[in-house]
Design a protein around this motif. Structure first.
Motif, short mmCIF file in Angstrom:
data_model
loop_
_atom_site.label_atom_id
_atom_site.label_comp_id
_atom_site.label_asym_id
_atom_site.label_seq_id
_atom_site.Cartn_x
_atom_site.Cartn_y
_atom_site.Cartn_z
N PHE A 1 0.83 -1.20 0.00
CA PHE A 1 0.00 0.00 0.00
C PHE A 1 0.87 1.26 0.00
O PHE A 1 2.05 1.20 0.32
N VAL A 2 0.25 2.37 -0.36
CA VAL A 2 0.93 3.66 -0.26
C VAL A 2 1.05 4.00 1.23
O VAL A 2 0.06 4.00 1.95
N SER A 3 2.25 4.26 1.68
CA SER A 3 2.49 4.59 3.08
C SER A 3 2.67 6.10 3.23
O SER A 3 2.90 6.80 2.24
N PRO A 4 2.57 6.60 4.46
CA PRO A 4 2.76 8.05 4.66
C PRO A 4 4.11 8.56 4.14
O PRO A 4 4.15 9.57 3.43
N ASP A 5 5.21 7.88 4.45
CA ASP A 5 6.52 8.35 3.98
C ASP A 5 6.61 8.30 2.47
O ASP A 5 7.19 9.20 1.84
N MET A 6 6.03 7.27 1.87
CA MET A 6 6.06 7.15 0.42
C MET A 6 5.35 8.33 -0.24
O MET A 6 5.86 8.92 -1.19
N HIS A 7 4.19 8.68 0.29
CA HIS A 7 3.45 9.78 -0.34
C HIS A 7 4.07 11.13 -0.02
O HIS A 7 4.01 12.05 -0.84
N LYS A 8 4.71 11.25 1.14
CA LYS A 8 5.33 12.53 1.48
C LYS A 8 6.44 12.87 0.48
O LYS A 8 6.72 14.05 0.22
N VAL A 9 7.11 11.85 -0.07
CA VAL A 9 8.13 12.08 -1.09
C VAL A 9 7.52 12.82 -2.28
O VAL A 9 8.13 13.73 -2.86
N HIS A 10 6.31 12.46 -2.64
CA HIS A 10 5.60 13.09 -3.74
C HIS A 10 5.37 14.59 -3.48
O HIS A 10 5.25 15.37 -4.41
N HIS A 11 5.30 14.96 -2.21
CA HIS A 11 5.06 16.35 -1.85
C HIS A 11 6.35 17.14 -1.60
O HIS A 11 6.29 18.29 -1.16
N HIS A 12 7.50 16.51 -1.88
CA HIS A 12 8.75 17.28 -1.82
C HIS A 12 8.70 18.38 -2.87
O HIS A 12 8.21 18.17 -3.99
N TYR A 13 9.24 19.53 -2.55
CA TYR A 13 8.95 20.74 -3.32
C TYR A 13 9.65 20.86 -4.67
O TYR A 13 9.37 21.77 -5.43
N GLN A 14 10.56 19.93 -4.99
CA GLN A 14 11.29 20.03 -6.25
C GLN A 14 11.28 18.71 -7.01
O GLN A 14 11.13 17.63 -6.44
N LEU A 15 11.44 18.83 -8.34
CA LEU A 15 11.63 17.67 -9.20
C LEU A 15 12.97 17.01 -8.87
O LEU A 15 13.88 17.68 -8.39
N PRO A 16 13.13 15.70 -9.12
CA PRO A 16 12.17 14.80 -9.76
C PRO A 16 11.17 14.17 -8.81
O PRO A 16 10.33 13.39 -9.23
N TYR A 17 11.26 14.51 -7.52
CA TYR A 17 10.41 13.82 -6.54
C TYR A 17 8.94 14.17 -6.67
O TYR A 17 8.06 13.35 -6.39
N THR A 18 8.66 15.40 -7.10
CA THR A 18 7.27 15.78 -7.32
C THR A 18 6.61 14.85 -8.33
O THR A 18 5.43 14.50 -8.20
N ASP A 19 7.37 14.43 -9.33
CA ASP A 19 6.84 13.54 -10.37
C ASP A 19 7.14 12.08 -10.03
O ASP A 19 7.76 11.35 -10.80
N SER A 20 6.71 11.65 -8.87
CA SER A 20 6.90 10.26 -8.44
C SER A 20 5.80 9.89 -7.46
O SER A 20 5.05 10.74 -6.99
N ASN A 21 5.71 8.60 -7.17
CA ASN A 21 4.78 8.10 -6.14
C ASN A 21 3.37 8.66 -6.30
O ASN A 21 2.83 9.31 -5.41
N TYR A 22 2.78 8.35 -7.45
CA TYR A 22 1.45 8.86 -7.78
C TYR A 22 0.32 8.06 -7.13
O TYR A 22 -0.83 8.46 -7.19
N GLY A 23 0.63 6.92 -6.55
CA GLY A 23 -0.39 6.00 -6.06
C GLY A 23 -1.30 6.56 -5.00
O GLY A 23 -0.93 7.49 -4.27
N ASN A 24 -2.47 5.97 -4.90
CA ASN A 24 -3.46 6.39 -3.92
C ASN A 24 -3.64 5.34 -2.83
O ASN A 24 -3.46 5.62 -1.66
N ILE A 25 -3.97 4.12 -3.22
CA ILE A 25 -4.13 3.03 -2.26
C ILE A 25 -2.99 2.02 -2.39
O ILE A 25 -2.29 1.72 -1.43
#
Length: 276
Positions: free
Chosen positions: A199-223
């Motif tokens: 499943f998508v975990s909190p730390d996994m999704h937080k990477v997606h919210h890092h303020y710069q590329l390439p991390y913004t464009d990663s970890n798109y999953g929901n469940i």
């Protein structure tokens, strides 16, 4: 399984509202007790903006609900969609595959496309502009994005052939998972890592919210995390190194002002930095 199908076939609107409100309440209290980051912000003021967008999401989905109902009815009547290739004699397999397909098309694909198509990114930008990610950030979606996500949900129902009870089940799980992964919650690193294998975990999704590329464009999953792992969009980053927001709109006057957030999709896009 029969009881689950029966419940979600007739789930009252009140129960769906309670799932939404209950999830926010539980994770709000939990993140206060076990915060991942100690953020210097006015929590209630921040929540007010995000709850406004939660309300607009509810309104959009309510106004367009008949389209989803008609689509689910049509696929059932015409045996259309991938799930109709599976015998109903295997309800658990049917349900799991249905949830995976709804998550792939209605969430992962919708999210991926919004990052890659500039006109759609304009609307999704509101979600990424939040520099104080907590459980209320889960539904921080511009009304325009709510329409976009709804259309992908309809597409997911059409392709998968999902009945309405399965759609309601998925949406209920989606709400809770989204609140969980956005919550400012500190889980043990090992537990978070094990969760992320399925499943998508909190730390996994937080990477997606890092303020710069390439991390913004990663970890798109929901469940489910399977789609990011399968399509090569899975990224890791130490939680201590994560900085929330988006580098093109990092000033509070832009990401913490309701009027500006509503108008944001209609302003000129700025070029993001490629730094890590």
């Amino acid at each position: 399984m029969d009881s689950i199908i029966a419940y979600f076939s007739t789930i009252p609107s009140l129960h769906r509202a309670l799932i939404l409100a209950g999830g926010i309440t539980v994770f709000w209290l939990t993140e206060n007790a076990f915060p991942l980051f100690k953020m210097d912000y006015k929590k209630w003021q921040h929540a007010g903006i995000n709850i406004f967008f939660t309300f607009t999401t509810i309104v959009v989905n309510f106004l367009l609900a008949f389209v989803l109902l008609l689509t689910a009815h049509w696929v059932a009547e015409n045996d259309f969609g991938l799930l109709n290739w599976i015998s109903s004699s295997y309800p658990w397999i049917y349900t799991i595959l249905g949830l995976l397909l709804l998550d792939l098309i209605g969430a992962w694909l919708a999210h991926f496309v919004q990052h890659k198509v500039p006109v759609l990114w304009r609307f999704h930008l509101i979600h990424h502009s939040d520099t104080w990610i907590d459980t209320t950030s889960a539904n921080r979606h511009h009304p325009g994005e709510s329409v976009i996500r709804f259309l992908f949900t309809v597409l997911a129902v059409l392709v998968s052939g999902s009945p309405m009870w399965l759609v309601f089940l998925y949406q209920s799980l989606s709400v809770v998972f989204s609140q969980f992964t956005h919550a400012n919650l500190r889980l043990p690193v090992g537990l978070d890592r094990w969760i992320s294998y399925v499943f998508v975990s909190p730390d996994m999704h937080k990477v997606h919210h890092h303020y710069q590329l390439p991390y913004t464009d990663s970890n798109y999953g929901n469940i489910f995390s399977i789609w990011d792992r399968l399509f090569g969009t899975f990224e890791k980053r130490d939680r201590a190194d994560i900085v929330y927001g988006i580098d093109t709109h990092h000033h509070p006057s832009e990401h913490n002002n309701l009027k500006k957030l509503i108008a944001l999709p209609f302003t000129k896009l700025r070029k993001p930095n490629q730094h890590q």
